[in-house]
Design a protein around this motif. Structure first.
Motif, PDB file in Angstrom:
ATOM      1  N   ILE A  49       2.808   9.241   5.661  1.00 42.54           N
ATOM      2  CA  ILE A  49       2.618   7.803   5.419  1.00 42.54           C
ATOM      3  C   ILE A  49       3.959   7.074   5.372  1.00 42.54           C
ATOM      4  O   ILE A  49       4.098   5.947   5.864  1.00 42.54           O
ATOM      5  N   LEU A  50       4.983   7.713   4.790  1.00 45.56           N
ATOM      6  CA  LEU A  50       6.289   7.075   4.648  1.00 45.56           C
ATOM      7  C   LEU A  50       6.972   6.816   5.984  1.00 45.56           C
ATOM      8  O   LEU A  50       7.928   6.036   6.056  1.00 45.56           O
ATOM      9  N   LEU A  51       6.516   7.440   7.036  1.00 43.61           N
ATOM     10  CA  LEU A  51       7.090   7.189   8.360  1.00 43.61           C
ATOM     11  C   LEU A  51       6.882   5.749   8.803  1.00 43.61           C
ATOM     12  O   LEU A  51       7.593   5.247   9.689  1.00 43.61           O
ATOM     13  N   PHE A  52       5.911   5.055   8.192  1.00 44.90           N
ATOM     14  CA  PHE A  52       5.605   3.668   8.570  1.00 44.90           C
ATOM     15  C   PHE A  52       6.266   2.656   7.639  1.00 44.90           C
ATOM     16  O   PHE A  52       6.020   1.454   7.751  1.00 44.90           O
ATOM     17  N   ALA A  53       7.103   3.127   6.701  1.00 46.07           N
ATOM     18  CA  ALA A  53       7.771   2.224   5.758  1.00 46.07           C
ATOM     19  C   ALA A  53       9.009   1.601   6.401  1.00 46.07           C
ATOM     20  O   ALA A  53       9.630   2.207   7.282  1.00 46.07           O
ATOM     21  N   PRO A  54       9.408   0.390   5.982  1.00 49.61           N
ATOM     22  CA  PRO A  54      10.627  -0.232   6.524  1.00 49.61           C
ATOM     23  C   PRO A  54      11.878   0.382   5.909  1.00 49.61           C
ATOM     24  O   PRO A  54      11.830   0.961   4.822  1.00 49.61           O
ATOM     25  N   LEU A  57       7.926  -3.792  -8.961  1.00 51.26           N
ATOM     26  CA  LEU A  57       8.063  -2.578  -9.751  1.00 51.26           C
ATOM     27  C   LEU A  57       6.857  -2.387 -10.665  1.00 51.26           C
ATOM     28  O   LEU A  57       6.425  -1.267 -10.935  1.00 51.26           O
ATOM     29  N   GLY A  58       6.309  -3.521 -11.150  1.00 50.90           N
ATOM     30  CA  GLY A  58       5.133  -3.444 -12.006  1.00 50.90           C
ATOM     31  C   GLY A  58       3.927  -2.884 -11.276  1.00 50.90           C
ATOM     32  O   GLY A  58       3.176  -2.059 -11.821  1.00 50.90           O
ATOM     33  N   ILE A  59       3.731  -3.315 -10.025  1.00 46.00           N
ATOM     34  CA  ILE A  59       2.630  -2.783  -9.219  1.00 46.00           C
ATOM     35  C   ILE A  59       2.818  -1.288  -8.994  1.00 46.00           C
ATOM     36  O   ILE A  59       1.882  -0.492  -9.110  1.00 46.00           O
ATOM     37  N   GLY A  60       4.075  -0.905  -8.701  1.00 42.29           N
ATOM     38  CA  GLY A  60       4.361   0.514  -8.542  1.00 42.29           C
ATOM     39  C   GLY A  60       4.102   1.277  -9.833  1.00 42.29           C
ATOM     40  O   GLY A  60       3.541   2.384  -9.820  1.00 42.29           O
ATOM     41  N   SER A  61       4.494   0.672 -10.953  1.00 39.24           N
ATOM     42  CA  SER A  61       4.300   1.328 -12.247  1.00 39.24           C
ATOM     43  C   SER A  61       2.823   1.504 -12.575  1.00 39.24           C
ATOM     44  O   SER A  61       2.413   2.537 -13.119  1.00 39.24           O
ATOM     45  N   ILE A  62       2.009   0.504 -12.240  1.00 38.06           N
ATOM     46  CA  ILE A  62       0.568   0.619 -12.487  1.00 38.06           C
ATOM     47  C   ILE A  62      -0.012   1.768 -11.664  1.00 38.06           C
ATOM     48  O   ILE A  62      -0.827   2.561 -12.154  1.00 38.06           O
ATOM     49  N   SER A  63       0.422   1.860 -10.418  1.00 40.74           N
ATOM     50  CA  SER A  63      -0.032   2.969  -9.576  1.00 40.74           C
ATOM     51  C   SER A  63       0.438   4.305 -10.144  1.00 40.74           C
ATOM     52  O   SER A  63      -0.292   5.303 -10.123  1.00 40.74           O
ATOM     53  N   ALA A  64       1.668   4.315 -10.673  1.00 44.18           N
ATOM     54  CA  ALA A  64       2.200   5.537 -11.279  1.00 44.18           C
ATOM     55  C   ALA A  64       1.388   5.931 -12.500  1.00 44.18           C
ATOM     56  O   ALA A  64       1.186   7.118 -12.775  1.00 44.18           O
ATOM     57  N   PHE A 104       0.833  -1.214   0.000  1.00 45.38           N
ATOM     58  CA  PHE A 104       0.000   0.000   0.000  1.00 45.38           C
ATOM     59  C   PHE A 104       0.867   1.265   0.000  1.00 45.38           C
ATOM     60  O   PHE A 104       0.559   2.227  -0.706  1.00 45.38           O
ATOM     61  N   ILE A 105       1.943   1.257   0.759  1.00 43.76           N
ATOM     62  CA  ILE A 105       2.832   2.425   0.795  1.00 43.76           C
ATOM     63  C   ILE A 105       3.491   2.637  -0.567  1.00 43.76           C
ATOM     64  O   ILE A 105       3.560   3.763  -1.077  1.00 43.76           O
ATOM     65  N   ILE A 106       3.960   1.550  -1.161  1.00 46.41           N
ATOM     66  CA  ILE A 106       4.613   1.642  -2.475  1.00 46.41           C
ATOM     67  C   ILE A 106       3.641   2.172  -3.528  1.00 46.41           C
ATOM     68  O   ILE A 106       3.983   3.050  -4.331  1.00 46.41           O
ATOM     69  N   CYS A 107       2.421   1.667  -3.530  1.00 43.39           N
ATOM     70  CA  CYS A 107       1.434   2.088  -4.534  1.00 43.39           C
ATOM     71  C   CYS A 107       1.129   3.577  -4.421  1.00 43.39           C
ATOM     72  O   CYS A 107       1.111   4.300  -5.432  1.00 43.39           O
ATOM     73  N   PHE A 108       0.899   4.057  -3.211  1.00 44.38           N
ATOM     74  CA  PHE A 108       0.571   5.470  -3.042  1.00 44.38           C
ATOM     75  C   PHE A 108       1.770   6.359  -3.366  1.00 44.38           C
ATOM     76  O   PHE A 108       1.619   7.444  -3.943  1.00 44.38           O
ATOM     77  N   THR A 109       2.972   5.905  -3.025  1.00 43.20           N
ATOM     78  CA  THR A 109       4.180   6.681  -3.317  1.00 43.20           C
ATOM     79  C   THR A 109       4.371   6.848  -4.814  1.00 43.20           C
ATOM     80  O   THR A 109       4.671   7.947  -5.303  1.00 43.20           O
ATOM     81  N   TRP A 110       4.215   5.756  -5.568  1.00 47.52           N
ATOM     82  CA  TRP A 110       4.362   5.827  -7.022  1.00 47.52           C
ATOM     83  C   TRP A 110       3.279   6.716  -7.641  1.00 47.52           C
ATOM     84  O   TRP A 110       3.547   7.477  -8.578  1.00 47.52           O
ATOM     85  N   PHE A 111       2.066   6.614  -7.141  1.00 45.92           N
ATOM     86  CA  PHE A 111       0.964   7.423  -7.671  1.00 45.92           C
ATOM     87  C   PHE A 111       1.268   8.916  -7.531  1.00 45.92           C
ATOM     88  O   PHE A 111       1.164   9.682  -8.495  1.00 45.92           O
TER      89      PHE A 111
END
Length: 584
Positions: free
Chosen positions: A542-547, A500-507, A377-384
């Protein structure tokens, strides 16, 4: 992967040739992704009636009043009517697709749709390219996309009408997902300590290419847009070098149980880099046969470093490449440890590990796992957010005050110092901290841009607006490159390209909306700054909760990611105990 890269004396001739060729492929992707800013810009226009010269081609020095109205006023009856005679443009008729195909008024949406279709194509391409790359390999998928990309970009210059143009833009976007495979392969080809440099070089090269593209656009200003498209399509011919030099990813081969191919390729790589291979025996190091057999059973052999004489190699001890103290695959004497490809019976043998690694992961697996569900979820929103803001600022450059090409050039130029700053940050700071700080900088700058639209006027407003917008561009350019690194480091091997593909779709969802920023800035000049800045501000929290992924080997399995969370909890507990004891 880092052990293999260390074995290959990174950087060596084998890696350097492949990295150089892969980076060269960025040219075609960069120039075509944002080409619509030059071939699809909307010049000022004027409506004409049926009594005017329909063949008038306009020009920048024309004296006609270009008011962007979609109706013509009849001076006799004082009524407005439709443009029976078409449109006149403050630009050469064939300089842009907008003027050639009259994409204004009721057809104005078609110009924006062509860019939207490009992003839709990238989203759909990401759905198929990512799993194909994880299943068939990096090389096959990358070369296939590159070849198809050549035909699509050349076809754009030959488009007979806007509908064929839009269809080809969609296909170009779908084939333009090759950067996903390219970046994964670059990361798999490089050890941890070289990723900051490669990431910086990728970003700087992208920015330099965009600056060159704006230079080409300036030189070809006033010319047919098809000539410009043909010129930038030439860059796609670098695929010939890809065929000659690019090899399959060693990490992918090992992770997918292709040990015979991996061993063969590994030997070629070692020979290219001038590394001499030497297996150890029990009599070589003076240990008894049982001790030596144990090491052989665990699947290790000694590979001396380039600066270790063969006669001295036998005096070095075996090193377990999975040992945390040897995170880069080297012992204290610089000797590299490689798994034996022919030992498939041991519990810890590479064959068994590779077989375990071939378990196919899907988005369902990641969503079921509590640790990875949060990451997805964090990756998707970040890419978007990054895609929306980055491309939104670029594509509204021709609607901003000043010259459209100069605005594009300055927006590209500001990326270079942002990538240099990113390099320093990657070397000395945590990934998460960088993401938080850079998104925070972008948020503040763009929110100020929105506020200044209300409070400033005249030349001061233009200058201040451009400055704060470019500061925001500085921040978002660095983060857009950083999320490529972060995404490849946070997902396991057999889901890395798919991640990366999931991130790209969100982007693509973000870039789907970005073309309309140029429309919004004409209607509500403060709109893009407030919207983009607000989204960056939300993302900052939101990124404060990322690893954190810095100084960690690329994860191979879901269990590796779960171990990260356990380590972070343990470290947090130790810090709390330390603080409590200090207070006491």
């Amino acid at each position: 992967m880092d052990q293999i890269a260390c074995l290959l004396e990174q950087p060596g001739k084998w890696q350097t040739k492949q990295i150089a060729v892969i980076l060269l492929g960025i040219f075609s992707t960069a120039v075509n992704t944002l080409a619509i800013a030059f071939i699809g810009f909307q010049p000022k226009f004027a409506c004409t009636d049926g009594e005017n010269d329909y063949n008038y081609t306009g020009g920048r020095n024309a004296t006609t009043e270009f008011n962007d109205h979609c109706t013509v006023l009849n001076a006799t009856s004082n009524t407005s009517s439709a443009c029976g005679g078409g449109f006149r443009y403050q630009a050469y008729k064939l300089e842009t697709i907008v003027a050639e195909w009259d994409l204004v008024c009721e057809k104005a949406y078609l110009s924006e749709v062509s860019q939207v279709l490009y992003t839709v194509g990238m989203a759909i391409g990401s759905l198929f390219v990512s799993p194909i790359s994880d299943r068939l390999g990096r090389k096959k998928s990358y070369l296939g996309l590159r070849f198809l990309y050549v035909f699509c970009t050349v076809g754009l210059a030959l488009s007979p009408n806007v509908y064929v143009f839009m269809a080809l833009r969609f296909l170009t976007g779908a084939m333009g997902t090759c950067p996903l495979v390219r970046f994964v392969y670059l990361m798999e080809l490089s050890p941890i300590h070289h990723r900051p440099f490669l990431t910086t070089m990728t970003g700087i090269l992208w920015a330099v290419i965009l600056c060159l593209e704006s230079g080409i656009a300036q030189l070809m200003r006033g010319m047919n847009w098809r000539y410009f498209q043909a010129v930038i399509s030439i860059t796609s011919l670098s695929v010939i070098l890809d065929v000659i030099f690019i090899k399959e990813s060693l990490l992918w081969l090992y992770a997918n149980d292709k040990l015979k191919e991996a061993s063969k390729l590994l030997k070629k790589a070692m020979a290219t880099n001038g590394i001499m291979e030497q297996e150890m025996t029990a009599t070589d190091d003076g240990r008894d046969s049982s001790e030596s057999t144990g090491d052989q059973a665990r699947g290790y052999r000694m590979v001396p470093s380039a600066d270790t004489p063969p006669a001295e190699a036998k005096d070095n001890q075996y090193v377990n490449i999975n040992s945390p103290s040897e995170s880069r695959g080297c012992d204290a004497g610089g000797n590299r440890m490689v798994p034996l490809a022919n030992n498939a019976n041991s519990k810890d043998s590479p064959a068994l590990v590779a077989k375990t690694g071939t378990k196919r992961l899907s988005i369902i697996h990641l969503l079921k796992n509590r640790s990875t569900r949060k990451i997805v979820f964090i990756i998707c929103f970040t890419w978007f957010v990054n895609s929306l803001v980055y491309y939104g600022i670029f594509l509204m450059s021709y609607a901003m005050a000043g010259d459209r090409i100069l605005n594009f050039f300055l927006g590209s130029l500001v990326e270079i110092p942002s990538y240099l700053a990113l390099y320093v940050g990657l070397r000395w700071l945590d990934r998460k901290k960088l993401l938080v700080w850079l998104h925070g900088l972008c948020a503040v700058s763009l929110l100020l841009a929105g506020v200044f639209n209300f409070t400033l006027t005249g030349v001061t407003k233009v200058i201040v607006m451009q400055v704060v917008t470019f500061v925001g561009k500085f921040g978002i350019s660095a983060t857009f490159t950083l999320i490529y690194v972060y995404t490849t480091e946070v997902f396991p091997t057999n889901f890395r390209t798919s991640g990366l593909g999931i991130g790209s779709i969100s982007a693509r969802l973000g870039s789907f909306l970005s073309p309309f920023s140029s429309v919004l800035v004409r209607k509500l000049p403060w709109g893009p700054g407030i919207i983009f800045g607000g989204l960056c501000l939300v993302l900052t929290f939101i990124l404060l909760f990322a690893p954190e992924t810095r100084n960690r080997a690329l994860p191979h399995f879901l269990e590796d990611i779960e171990a990260w969370e356990s380590d972070e909890k343990r470290a947090s507990s130790v810090r709390e105990e330390g603080n409590a004891s200090t207070t006491a």
